[in-house]
Motif scaffolding. Sequence first.
Motif, PDB file in Angstrom:
ATOM      1  N   GLN A 154      55.498  58.150  20.232  1.00 55.98           N
ATOM      2  CA  GLN A 154      55.411  56.914  21.007  1.00 55.98           C
ATOM      3  C   GLN A 154      54.026  56.805  21.652  1.00 55.98           C
ATOM      4  OE1 GLN A 154      58.929  56.317  23.441  1.00 55.98           O
ATOM      5  NE2 GLN A 154      57.666  55.349  24.996  1.00 55.98           N
ATOM      6  N   GLY A 155      53.455  55.624  21.579  1.00 53.68           N
ATOM      7  CA  GLY A 155      52.152  55.413  22.210  1.00 53.68           C
ATOM      8  C   GLY A 155      50.974  55.778  21.327  1.00 53.68           C
ATOM      9  N   SER A 156      51.253  56.267  20.111  1.00 50.20           N
ATOM     10  CA  SER A 156      50.149  56.676  19.236  1.00 50.20           C
ATOM     11  C   SER A 156      49.436  55.466  18.641  1.00 50.20           C
ATOM     12  CB  SER A 156      50.682  57.570  18.104  1.00 50.20           C
ATOM     13  OG  SER A 156      51.652  56.861  17.349  1.00 50.20           O
ATOM     14  N   GLY A 157      50.099  54.307  18.682  1.00 48.30           N
ATOM     15  CA  GLY A 157      49.497  53.105  18.086  1.00 48.30           C
ATOM     16  C   GLY A 157      50.206  52.699  16.799  1.00 48.30           C
ATOM     17  N   LYS A 158      51.436  53.167  16.657  1.00 46.12           N
ATOM     18  CA  LYS A 158      52.192  52.950  15.411  1.00 46.12           C
ATOM     19  C   LYS A 158      52.473  51.477  15.142  1.00 46.12           C
ATOM     20  CE  LYS A 158      55.678  55.397  15.739  1.00 46.12           C
ATOM     21  NZ  LYS A 158      56.451  54.323  16.359  1.00 46.12           N
ATOM     22  N   THR A 159      53.002  50.794  16.144  1.00 48.85           N
ATOM     23  CA  THR A 159      53.352  49.388  15.934  1.00 48.85           C
ATOM     24  C   THR A 159      52.090  48.540  15.724  1.00 48.85           C
ATOM     25  OG1 THR A 159      55.343  49.691  17.249  1.00 48.85           O
ATOM     26  CG2 THR A 159      54.612  47.422  16.915  1.00 48.85           C
ATOM     27  N   THR A 160      51.062  48.820  16.523  1.00 42.64           N
ATOM     28  CA  THR A 160      49.787  48.106  16.365  1.00 42.64           C
ATOM     29  C   THR A 160      49.241  48.317  14.950  1.00 42.64           C
ATOM     30  OG1 THR A 160      49.356  48.602  18.684  1.00 42.64           O
ATOM     31  CG2 THR A 160      47.489  47.808  17.385  1.00 42.64           C
ATOM     32  N   THR A 161      49.280  49.571  14.483  1.00 44.65           N
ATOM     33  CA  THR A 161      48.745  49.883  13.154  1.00 44.65           C
ATOM     34  C   THR A 161      49.583  49.225  12.060  1.00 44.65           C
ATOM     35  OG1 THR A 161      47.937  51.994  14.001  1.00 44.65           O
ATOM     36  CG2 THR A 161      48.070  51.767  11.604  1.00 44.65           C
ATOM     37  N   THR A 171      44.128  56.775  15.244  1.00 49.60           N
ATOM     38  CA  THR A 171      43.819  55.619  16.101  1.00 49.60           C
ATOM     39  C   THR A 171      42.885  56.031  17.236  1.00 49.60           C
ATOM     40  OG1 THR A 171      45.707  56.042  17.516  1.00 49.60           O
ATOM     41  CG2 THR A 171      46.062  54.553  15.664  1.00 49.60           C
ATOM     42  N   ARG A 172      42.403  55.023  17.950  1.00 51.21           N
ATOM     43  CA  ARG A 172      41.494  55.207  19.098  1.00 51.21           C
ATOM     44  C   ARG A 172      40.238  55.983  18.717  1.00 51.21           C
ATOM     45  NH1 ARG A 172      46.362  55.946  21.828  1.00 51.21           N
ATOM     46  NH2 ARG A 172      47.025  54.006  22.804  1.00 51.21           N
ATOM     47  N   VAL A 173      39.793  55.776  17.501  1.00 50.12           N
ATOM     48  CA  VAL A 173      38.527  56.373  17.079  1.00 50.12           C
ATOM     49  C   VAL A 173      37.378  55.680  17.832  1.00 50.12           C
ATOM     50  CG1 VAL A 173      37.033  56.692  15.042  1.00 50.12           C
ATOM     51  CG2 VAL A 173      39.472  57.125  14.875  1.00 50.12           C
ATOM     52  N   ASP A 174      37.676  54.522  18.425  1.00 52.03           N
ATOM     53  CA  ASP A 174      36.686  53.812  19.250  1.00 52.03           C
ATOM     54  C   ASP A 174      36.547  54.458  20.631  1.00 52.03           C
ATOM     55  OD1 ASP A 174      39.450  52.796  19.260  1.00 52.03           O
ATOM     56  OD2 ASP A 174      38.795  51.482  20.890  1.00 52.03           O
ATOM     57  N   GLY A 175      37.433  55.390  20.986  1.00 54.29           N
ATOM     58  CA  GLY A 175      37.380  56.019  22.307  1.00 54.29           C
ATOM     59  C   GLY A 175      36.355  57.144  22.345  1.00 54.29           C
ATOM     60  N   GLY A 209      40.055  49.936  17.559  1.00 56.56           N
ATOM     61  CA  GLY A 209      40.139  48.969  18.652  1.00 56.56           C
ATOM     62  C   GLY A 209      41.534  48.390  18.718  1.00 56.56           C
ATOM     63  N   GLU A 210      41.767  47.575  19.747  1.00 55.82           N
ATOM     64  CA  GLU A 210      43.111  47.024  19.934  1.00 55.82           C
ATOM     65  C   GLU A 210      43.365  45.787  19.091  1.00 55.82           C
ATOM     66  OE1 GLU A 210      45.033  47.379  23.810  1.00 55.82           O
ATOM     67  OE2 GLU A 210      43.029  47.705  24.636  1.00 55.82           O
ATOM     68  N   LYS A 211      42.294  45.111  18.687  1.00 56.27           N
ATOM     69  CA  LYS A 211      42.473  43.859  17.945  1.00 56.27           C
ATOM     70  C   LYS A 211      43.023  44.104  16.542  1.00 56.27           C
ATOM     71  CE  LYS A 211      39.174  40.882  20.256  1.00 56.27           C
ATOM     72  NZ  LYS A 211      37.743  41.244  20.245  1.00 56.27           N
TER      73      LYS A 211
END
Length: 296
Positions: A109-116, A248-252, A276-278
């Motif tokens: 949870q929170g890894s960015g699964k749904t966004t991805t 994910t969050r390779v932009d961080g 990124g989030e977009k």
Amino acid sequence: MFDGLTGKLGDVFERLKRRGALSESDVQAAMREVRVALLEADVALPVVKDFIAQATERAIGKEVLRSVTPGQMVVKIVHDTLVEMLGSEPEPVDLNAPAPVPILMVGLQGSGKTTTTGKLARRLTQRDKKKVLMASLDVYRPAAQEQLRILGEQTGVATLPVVKGEQPVSIAKRAMTVGRLQGYDVVMLDTAGRLHIDEALMAEVAAIRETVDPHEVLLVVDAMTGQDAVNVARTFKERVGVTGIVMTRVDGDARGGAALSMRGVTGCPIKLMGVGEKMDALEDFHPQRIAGRILG
Ligand code: GDP
């Protein structure tokens, strides 16, 4: 993400290139510095050991030390070894299977699964002209199914209508049936995450996997969690089987260790990265380009 590593390796290489001739002990001293730089970037120890052993063996070959520009040859060897550590060739998401091709998205949870899921569905739709259906199998977090529906609306990708009280395996089956009957090319299944790996999560993902026999199982991991991301990947690989990793969050401002260790520790290719989030912030993972970026 790789800034710290780039700076440190850059210093080592500058010194190497300035020297006219190199001895075996010069190379070994440089490799010790490379080793420290990799460890400081949070790369897993076994991966660092392998890397240094391979690069050292190649770099103290006679042709290298006797060449006109030994420093540059050593830099090239480090580059080539880095590319190999990252997996050599890009490995795109594979859709080479009878339609509808099931893609299972897994991760904490929170890894960015749904966004991805939304990002990849959008890309398959817009760039690859595929007809994509997304379905949320997350029946635990009330907002999860709604989050995917909204992403679908934003990106113009269809989502499976929600039936209240339906369980994950049944949703997965229904998504595949709808996919087949309505002529979808790809069915993306977004599974529920948990805060930590637990038995219930693994059992659920395994049951879904058995039901739909996915062509790709993409594990989404957060680069900011460093070595934890690598451990999560290893566990998922062993317990449910993973065909590719999305970082994910390779932009961080993560130190890069997770990206560099992932292939070596898990044997799984990194296929994509979130930057990124977009919804358009998704890139292919190119070992050559990443190595180029690290070595400046
Ligand atoms: P899930 O619980 O694994 O489904 O996670 P979500 O998809 O809901 O993502 C959690 C948060 O991470 C959201 O705020 C996303 O916008 C954000 N996020 C996802 N991928 C990325 C990325 O590549 N970069 C950045 N900066 N944020 C991301």
